[in-house]
Design an enzyme around this catalytic site. Structure first.
Site, short mmCIF file in Angstrom:
data_model
loop_
_atom_site.label_atom_id
_atom_site.label_comp_id
_atom_site.label_asym_id
_atom_site.label_seq_id
_atom_site.Cartn_x
_atom_site.Cartn_y
_atom_site.Cartn_z
N GLU A 169 0.81 -1.22 0.00
CA GLU A 169 0.00 0.00 0.00
C GLU A 169 0.84 1.27 0.00
OE1 GLU A 169 -2.75 -0.65 3.25
OE2 GLU A 169 -3.61 -2.41 2.27
N ASN A 210 1.89 -4.63 -3.39
CA ASN A 210 0.48 -4.96 -3.17
C ASN A 210 -0.25 -3.68 -2.79
OD1 ASN A 210 -1.57 -7.10 -2.65
ND2 ASN A 210 -1.40 -6.46 -0.50
N HIS A 246 -10.69 -5.23 -2.39
CA HIS A 246 -11.72 -5.08 -1.35
C HIS A 246 -12.87 -4.30 -1.99
CE1 HIS A 246 -9.17 -6.69 1.77
NE2 HIS A 246 -8.21 -5.86 1.44
N GLU A 274 -6.59 -10.07 -1.88
CA GLU A 274 -7.35 -9.92 -0.62
C GLU A 274 -8.85 -9.77 -0.92
OE1 GLU A 274 -5.71 -6.80 1.88
OE2 GLU A 274 -3.66 -7.42 1.46
N ASP A 276 -12.63 -9.47 -1.13
CA ASP A 276 -13.91 -9.55 -0.43
C ASP A 276 -14.86 -8.56 -1.07
OD1 ASP A 276 -12.90 -7.18 0.85
OD2 ASP A 276 -12.35 -8.30 2.65
O1 9MR Z 1 -7.16 -8.41 8.29
C1 9MR Z 1 -6.28 -7.52 8.95
C2 9MR Z 1 -6.94 -7.05 10.22
O2 9MR Z 1 -7.09 -8.12 11.11
C3 9MR Z 1 -6.16 -5.95 10.84
O3 9MR Z 1 -6.89 -5.44 11.95
C4 9MR Z 1 -5.92 -4.87 9.84
C5 9MR Z 1 -5.24 -3.69 10.48
O4 9MR Z 1 -4.07 -3.28 9.92
O5 9MR Z 1 -5.21 -5.40 8.72
C6 9MR Z 1 -5.99 -6.33 8.07
O6 9MR Z 1 -5.40 -6.75 6.87
C7 9MR Z 1 -5.17 -5.74 5.89
C8 9MR Z 1 -3.98 -6.18 5.08
O7 9MR Z 1 -2.89 -6.46 5.91
C9 9MR Z 1 -3.58 -5.13 4.06
N1 9MR Z 1 -4.70 -4.77 3.24
C10 9MR Z 1 -5.94 -4.45 3.92
C11 9MR Z 1 -6.31 -5.56 4.89
C12 9MR Z 1 -7.65 -5.28 5.54
O8 9MR Z 1 -7.58 -4.16 6.36
#
Ligand code: 9MR
Length: 493
Positions: A169, A210, A246, A274, A276
């Protein structure tokens, strides 16, 4: 309707509370039956259908998920790739400087290994879930801290991860790079520095950038495209782009496939990392149908791009997802509901896998001592815009090479060559062929070329000479002339 499309700008967290756990236990018996058998809904599983097309289908799991038997049974039955949800992030692995803890990540890796699943490492450099000691370092110490973190973590997981989201990101929505501590210390070069450090630590891992909201063509994906182009042309070890995906129900960008394709045309792998698709709650049946359409579109887009290596959903079921915690009022983003029942999205994803173009996985080829000659017969024309690859030739020496014509136009064409190691690892490779009709290169990536008349020699680039036994790497080129599929030979020193 366009709520902020990303979590990280809001407080988040997965719905793994006591209620979710109780619901999981109550439904465990049903879930196991559904997860392992799926008799009425489908004759296959996501992983079997994906593997039949040379892809994987993955999920994200946290250490907490590993304790929920219904969820992990379903995951093990359906998926062949695991991304740790949180366990390999900087705050989990190096919460204080120089003190590394890989225990949680190791648990995810051993779960994956014991179920024949591979692992996408996630993530080495990210502005989020970053311990405050990093963001408060004097700027002249950030590069060494970053490289030390990468070296330690990627070395620890060397040989155990299929890929790394090396940089996660990095972009703002307007296509500028985030002004995080890494950018402040090194400028845009932090990305190349991170990729190089990861590659030095684990030369066989596929290295990704990513990001989210890069799925369609827009300012953010255009900026990433320019960066990827520049990294590839400078020989920086970037191997893939992860499209987080997402989505909000009904809002899958129509340019998804074309956008992934343009990155693939740079010689990069692409992956949906990722996935959803959240729905305003409560979800009604037409929204669940639309969600099925969305999942089908995403999976079909991946299938239509020959370099799209796989799709990962960010979780397993609606009872264990980060969505409601981050986007209040939204939920039900997964292919299974909170009772582990498959939703229309599951059937749609499976159908998209089964009806998509793709290559059949080739069994591990026998190794024989004869010289390696790799025939590349004229590939059949497929209904997709891409031409099917030539069949994987038998490995008859230390390496083999297969050429695929991926695009052609009047006066020119683009091809990709897969270089595969035989029964033992290779360290350096050379692919040779003779052009049959005066073709000439216009550009070549992930390799170095030398041409003498019609004889072509391509050697590995500095970063992709090492290939593990049975593994492969690729190089690509565009050329002038008529698309050709000459016979390739591959040798390794
Ligand atoms: O799924 C992850 C969640 O449990 C955490 O609270 C969150 C906080 O940083 O990160 C989530 O995963 C993220 C991923 O690492 C990067 N892309 C977005 C995902 C969803 O927030």
């Amino acid at each position: 309707m366009k709520p902020p499309n990303h979590p990280m700008d809001r407080s988040g967290g997965r719905a793994c509370g006591p209620a979710a756990v109780v619901a999981a236990v109550v439904t465990a018996v049903t879930a196991v039956a559904v997860g392992l058998a799926m008799p009425a809904q489908a004759a296959s599983t996501l992983k079997a259908s994906a593997e039949a097309k040379g892809r994987y289908f993955g999920t994200a799991l946290t250490r907490g998920d590993l304790g929920i038997s219904a969820e992990v049974n379903l995951a093990a039955a359906q998926f062949d790739m695991v991304t740790p949800g949180n366990e390999m992030k900087w705050d989990a692995t190096e919460s204080s400087r120089g003190s590394f803890n890989f225990g949680s990540g190791d648990q995810i890796v051993s779960f994956a290994q014991s179920h024949g699943m591979r692992v996408r490492g996630h993530t080495l450099v990210w502005h989020n879930q970053l311990p405050s000691w990093v963001s408060s370092l004097p700027l002249n110490q950030v590069q060494s801290a970053m490289e030390n973190h990468i070296t330690n973590e990627a070395t620890h997981y060397k040989g155990k991860v299929y890929s790394w989201d090396v940089v996660n990101e990095p972009y703002n929505e307007d296509g500028t790079l985030r002004q995080d501590v890494f950018y402040k210390a090194m400028g845009a070069d932090y990305i190349a520095n991170a990729l190089r450090a990861a590659h030095a630590a684990d030369p066989n891992a596929k290295l990704y950038i990513n990001d989210y909201n890069i799925e369609g063509t827009n300012a953010k994906s255009n900026a990433l495209y320019s960066l990827a182009q520049s990294l590839v042309s400078r020989g920086v070890p970037l191997h893939g782009i992860g499209f987080e995906s997402h989505f909000i129900v009904g809002q899958v960008p129509s340019s998804l496939q074309a956008n992934m394709q343009r990155f693939a045309n740079l010689g990069l792998d692409v992956a949906i990392t990722e996935l959803d698709d959240r729905i305003p709650m409560p979800a009604d049946s037409s929204e669940l149908q639309q969600q099925g359409t969305d999942y089908g579109k995403v999976v079909s887009a991946c299938m239509a791009v020959s370099r799209c290596v796989g799709v990962s959903q960010w979780g397993v079921d609606d009872g264990h997802t980060w969505i409601p915690g981050t986007f209040p009022g939204y939920g039900a983003p997964m292919m299974w509901d909170s009772g582990y029942q498959p939703k229309p999205a599951y059937t749609a994803a499976l159908n998209a896998l089964d009806s998509g173009p793709g290559t059949s996985p080739s069994p591990t080829p026998p190794v024989s001592p004869s010289p390696s000659v790799s025939p590349s017969p004229t590939p059949p024309v497929s209904p997709s815009p891409w031409v099917s690859p030539s069949p994987t030739p038998p490995v008859t020496g230390s390496c083999s090479a297969t050429l695929t014509t991926v695009n052609s136009w009047p006066g020119g064409f683009q091809s990709e060559v897969t270089v595969r190691a035989g029964g033992s690892a290779v360290d350096g490779w050379t692919v040779k062929w003779t052009w049959p009709g005066g073709q000439t290169f216009s550009s070549l990536w992930n390799g170095t070329q030398s041409v003498s008349g019609s004889s072509v020699t391509v050697r590995n680039a500095a970063y992709n000479g090492s290939i593990a036994a049975g593994a492969s790497t690729t190089f690509g080129f565009t050329a002038n002339g008529t698309a050709a599929t000459p016979t390739l030979t591959c040798t390794s020193p």
